[in-house]
Write a protein that holds these residues in place. Structure first.
Motif, short mmCIF file in Angstrom:
data_model
loop_
_atom_site.label_atom_id
_atom_site.label_comp_id
_atom_site.label_asym_id
_atom_site.label_seq_id
_atom_site.Cartn_x
_atom_site.Cartn_y
_atom_site.Cartn_z
N VAL A 1 0.86 -1.19 0.00
CA VAL A 1 0.00 0.00 0.00
C VAL A 1 0.89 1.24 0.00
CG1 VAL A 1 -1.81 1.24 1.25
CG2 VAL A 1 -1.76 -1.27 1.28
N GLY B 1 5.23 5.28 -3.10
CA GLY B 1 6.39 6.17 -2.99
C GLY B 1 7.64 5.33 -3.22
N ILE B 2 8.80 5.92 -2.95
CA ILE B 2 10.04 5.16 -3.22
C ILE B 2 10.10 3.90 -2.36
CG2 ILE B 2 11.55 6.38 -1.55
CD1 ILE B 2 12.51 5.23 -5.08
N LEU C 1 -0.49 -0.74 -4.57
CA LEU C 1 -1.73 0.05 -4.64
C LEU C 1 -1.39 1.49 -4.27
CD1 LEU C 1 -3.88 -2.55 -2.69
CD2 LEU C 1 -3.96 -2.14 -5.16
N GLU D 1 -2.79 8.01 -5.44
CA GLU D 1 -2.85 9.08 -6.45
C GLU D 1 -2.85 8.50 -7.86
OE1 GLU D 1 -3.14 12.23 -5.45
OE2 GLU D 1 -2.90 11.69 -3.34
N PRO E 1 2.28 6.93 4.25
CA PRO E 1 2.62 7.71 5.45
C PRO E 1 1.93 7.17 6.70
CG PRO E 1 2.06 9.15 3.62
CD PRO E 1 1.72 7.76 3.18
N VAL F 1 5.83 21.73 5.20
CA VAL F 1 6.97 22.42 4.57
C VAL F 1 6.53 22.85 3.18
CG1 VAL F 1 9.29 22.10 3.59
CG2 VAL F 1 8.75 21.08 5.80
N VAL G 1 8.03 24.32 -0.57
CA VAL G 1 9.21 24.55 -1.39
C VAL G 1 8.84 25.65 -2.38
CG1 VAL G 1 10.75 23.50 -3.10
CG2 VAL G 1 9.85 22.12 -1.22
N ARG H 1 15.85 27.56 -4.59
CA ARG H 1 14.77 26.78 -3.94
C ARG H 1 14.75 27.18 -2.47
NH1 ARG H 1 13.07 20.87 -4.11
NH2 ARG H 1 13.55 20.02 -2.09
N ALA I 1 4.66 17.01 5.69
CA ALA I 1 5.86 16.81 4.89
C ALA I 1 6.77 15.70 5.40
CB ALA I 1 6.63 18.13 4.83
N GLY J 1 8.57 2.55 5.31
CA GLY J 1 8.38 3.95 4.90
C GLY J 1 9.23 4.86 5.75
N CYS K 1 15.10 4.80 3.08
CA CYS K 1 13.88 4.12 2.59
C CYS K 1 14.26 2.91 1.73
CB CYS K 1 13.02 5.08 1.76
SG CYS K 1 12.28 6.39 2.72
C1 LIG Z 1 9.96 18.83 0.80
C2 LIG Z 1 10.71 17.56 1.03
C3 LIG Z 1 12.02 17.45 0.58
C4 LIG Z 1 12.72 16.28 0.78
N1 LIG Z 1 13.99 16.20 0.29
C5 LIG Z 1 14.70 15.06 0.43
C6 LIG Z 1 15.99 14.95 -0.18
O1 LIG Z 1 16.47 15.85 -0.86
N2 LIG Z 1 16.66 13.78 0.02
C7 LIG Z 1 16.15 12.74 0.75
O2 LIG Z 1 16.82 11.72 0.88
N3 LIG Z 1 14.90 12.80 1.28
C8 LIG Z 1 14.18 13.94 1.15
N4 LIG Z 1 12.90 14.02 1.67
C9 LIG Z 1 12.40 12.86 2.43
C10 LIG Z 1 11.57 11.93 1.51
O3 LIG Z 1 10.23 12.17 1.79
C11 LIG Z 1 11.84 10.45 1.67
O4 LIG Z 1 13.18 10.18 1.48
C12 LIG Z 1 11.07 9.51 0.72
O5 LIG Z 1 10.78 10.09 -0.50
C13 LIG Z 1 9.80 9.00 1.38
O6 LIG Z 1 9.31 7.96 0.61
P1 LIG Z 1 8.14 6.99 1.11
O7 LIG Z 1 7.85 6.07 -0.01
O8 LIG Z 1 8.50 6.38 2.41
O9 LIG Z 1 6.90 7.95 1.41
P2 LIG Z 1 6.05 8.86 0.42
O10 LIG Z 1 6.93 9.47 -0.59
O11 LIG Z 1 5.27 9.75 1.30
O12 LIG Z 1 5.10 7.83 -0.33
C14 LIG Z 1 3.94 7.29 0.25
C15 LIG Z 1 2.96 6.95 -0.87
O13 LIG Z 1 1.79 6.36 -0.27
C16 LIG Z 1 0.66 6.84 -0.99
N5 LIG Z 1 -0.54 6.68 -0.14
C17 LIG Z 1 -0.92 7.45 0.90
N6 LIG Z 1 -2.06 6.98 1.43
C18 LIG Z 1 -2.42 5.89 0.71
C19 LIG Z 1 -3.52 4.98 0.78
N7 LIG Z 1 -4.46 5.10 1.72
N8 LIG Z 1 -3.61 4.00 -0.13
C20 LIG Z 1 -2.64 3.87 -1.09
N9 LIG Z 1 -1.58 4.71 -1.20
C21 LIG Z 1 -1.46 5.69 -0.30
C22 LIG Z 1 1.02 8.29 -1.29
O14 LIG Z 1 0.22 8.83 -2.31
C23 LIG Z 1 2.48 8.16 -1.66
O15 LIG Z 1 2.68 7.92 -3.03
C24 LIG Z 1 12.14 15.18 1.47
C25 LIG Z 1 10.81 15.29 1.90
C26 LIG Z 1 10.11 16.44 1.68
C27 LIG Z 1 8.68 16.53 2.13
#
Ligand SMILES: Cc1cc2nc3c(=O)[nH]c(=O)nc-3n(C[C@H](O)[C@H](O)[C@H](O)COP(=O)(O)OP(=O)(O)OC[C@H]3O[C@@H](n4cnc5c(N)ncnc54)[C@H](O)[C@@H]3O)c2cc1C
Length: 460
Positions: A8, A11-12, A35, A38, A275, A302, A304, A357, A405, A434, A445
């Motif tokens: 679920v 993201g990365i 899944l 977005e 998240p 946050v 940008v 930025r 954020a 995550g 991650c």
């Molecule tokens: C402004 C900003 C700048 C950043 N810059 C850096 C950087 O330069 N370098 C770095 O290493 N890290 C950076 N980060 C940290 C970055 O967020 C993490 O490294 C990484 O991208 C998080 O990935 P994730 O997959 O864990 O979470 P997310 O990227 O939050 O992905 C979660 C996914 O789950 C999906 N989702 C949510 N709810 C549901 C649901 N109910 N059902 C299905 N899907 C759902 C969302 O749509 C999203 O696609 C930054 C963060 C922010 C906010």
């Protein structure tokens, strides 16, 4: 539909987990689907290209010192782009101007980022007794390095990485490597000397207490990584699928995932890679305690603000051939820092132009990030004028707002993870990953998704 593993969140974390579960070339034993809520995957990674500029919506890059990320890029056929040499120059905004961060101990002695007394206090660091317990980043840094070093150097770093409040952040959870150095060597300075000697013996480069590595990305921006993962996952990636709830299948192993406006998905195993606040919502009727534990994780806002200028407009204000600068909280400014994007990665602005930025918000000023566009832009313009003498009007503006954020790891985060792991152990086939739990960076991650893929492969 019944699948073996439903992830679920695309993201990365979720996308890489699926990639690792499939194994190189899709030959893994597991059979995952992703899944994503977005209509596009990537989460906090999104690149916008307009008028010759390349703007990052969230993640700007990653450090090239973690082999797994480089290996993923290589497997996907992506060429990693290192930041330009100019980006080695980093500044801290202190007493009305950006001041160069020293790159070596000799440069530190003559630098103006700390007073002579502040420098003397750092020299006492090896004589400060170690504290085995966790403490706030502010407490740790003040105790080991002194108040001035904390305020001028450590506080802005906490803003730059976590957009966090060092008075609340757990040093153990946010910077485990630094706390481990204190535990093992009794002092950060002694740790760096010992590790430096070991590195020299092994023919490696110098060692610091910081994360090290070179900031890297891809020539088309960070979204190249997402698009490559999307391409290899193909039909396994289902966008527009917001998971709303989970329940255990009666009389069979596995789970039923309820999806807003769509047919439920049945899965033998489920990984929540969304998240923490979304995981809490999904788990609400399934395990109230687990839902509460992860739902307590805070995500300050946050924004940008990306600004493009014709280069000649900046020539009377300040030099932008550097990484940019961070702003210590005690300076009382309204921005967290400014990255000179087109000096870090030159293709990010068209010829003869500059892309900046500006980061606004974070744990200590979340409300500012949520100002409407007009007020946010006016705040940023006012700060750039007051801080750098930049009076020029930008030729290009993009605002990317993140209402929730970056997850925060306060004191007690480790105990929260223990509770979470305890609760998950009672739900066979349910996992969570995550950036809310064991490292917020992209590199963390990816490493955590790899470890989880191995764990899942062993269990299924
Ligand atoms: C402004 C900003 C700048 C950043 N810059 C850096 C950087 O330069 N370098 C770095 O290493 N890290 C950076 N980060 C940290 C970055 O967020 C993490 O490294 C990484 O991208 C998080 O990935 P994730 O997959 O864990 O979470 P997310 O990227 O939050 O992905 C979660 C996914 O789950 C999906 N989702 C949510 N709810 C549901 C649901 N109910 N059902 C299905 N899907 C759902 C969302 O749509 C999203 O696609 C930054 C963060 C922010 C906010």
């Amino acid at each position: 539909m019944k699948v073996k593993i439903a992830i679920v969140g695309g993201g990365i974390s979720g996308l890489c987990l699926a990639h690792f579960l499939l194994g190189e070339g899709g030959a893994g034993a597991a059979d995952p689907i992703v899944l994503e809520a977005e209509d596009r995957p990537g989460g906090k990674i999104r690149t916008e290209k307009a008028e010759g500029y390349i703007c990052e919506w969230g993640v700007n890059g990653f450090l090239d010192n973690r082999p797994r990320t480089l290996q993923v890029a290589d497997n996907l056929g992506l060429k990693v782009q290192r930041s330009a040499d100019a980006a080695r120059k980093r500044f801290i905004y202190l007493k009305a101007r950006p001041r160069l961060l020293p790159e070596s101990p000799a440069a530190f002695l003559i630098s103006d980022v700390l007073s002579p007394l502040g420098k003397l206090r750092i020299a006492l660091e090896p004589f400060i007794p170690a504290n085995k317990n966790d403490e706030t980043l502010a407490g740790f840094a003040t105790r080991r390095l002194g108040r001035r070093a904390y305020e001028n150097l450590i506080d802005p770093m906490a803003s730059g990485v976590f957009a966090g409040d060092p008075e609340k952040m757990s040093v153990e959870s946010c910077f485990p490597k630094i706390k481990a150095m204190e535990r093992k060597y009794g002092s950060l300075v002694r740790a760096m000397i010992s590790l430096g000697r070991e590195a020299k013996k092994a023919g490696k480069g110098p060692v610091g207490a910081g994360p090290g590595g070179v900031l890297s990305s891809f020539s088309g921006g960070m979204e190249e990584l997402i698009l490559a993962l999307k391409a290899i996952l193909g039909e396994r990636l289902k966008t527009g699928c917001r998971v709303a709830g989970i329940e255990r299948l009666e009389g069979a192993s596995g789970y039923r995932l309820h999806i807003e406006g769509k047919e439920a998905v049945l899965a033998e195993a489920v990984v929540l890679a969304c998240p923490a606040y979304e995981a809490a919502r999904i788990l609400k009727d399934f395990d109230k305690d687990l839902s509460r534990v992860v739902g307590d994780i805070e995500y300050p806002a946050v924004s940008v603000v990306s600004l493009g200028f014709r280069r000649e407009k900046l020539k009377h204000s300040f030099p932008v051939d550097a990484f940019g600068f961070l702003v210590p909280f005690k300076e009382g400014r309204k921005i967290l820092g400014v990255l000179y994007d087109s000096s870090i990665f030159p293709e990010r602005a068209p010829e003869g132009h500059v892309l900046l930025r500006v980061m606004v918000g974070g744990a200590r000023a979340s409300g500012l990030a949520m100002l409407d566009d007009e007020r946010l832009l006016s705040l940023v313009s006012g700060e750039l004028q007051g801080m750098l003498g930049l009076r020029a009007t930008p030729d290009f503006v993009r605002i990317f707002r993140h209402e929730r954020a970056i997850p925060q790891y306060p004191l007690g985060h480790a105990q929260r993870l223990e509770k979470m792991d305890g609760a998950l152990a009672a739900h066979r086939g349910l996992f969570m990953t995550g950036n809310a739990f064991r490292g917020i960076s992209l590199n963390d991650c990816i490493d955590n998704s790899f470890a989880l893929a191995q764990n899942i492969n062993m269990k299924l």
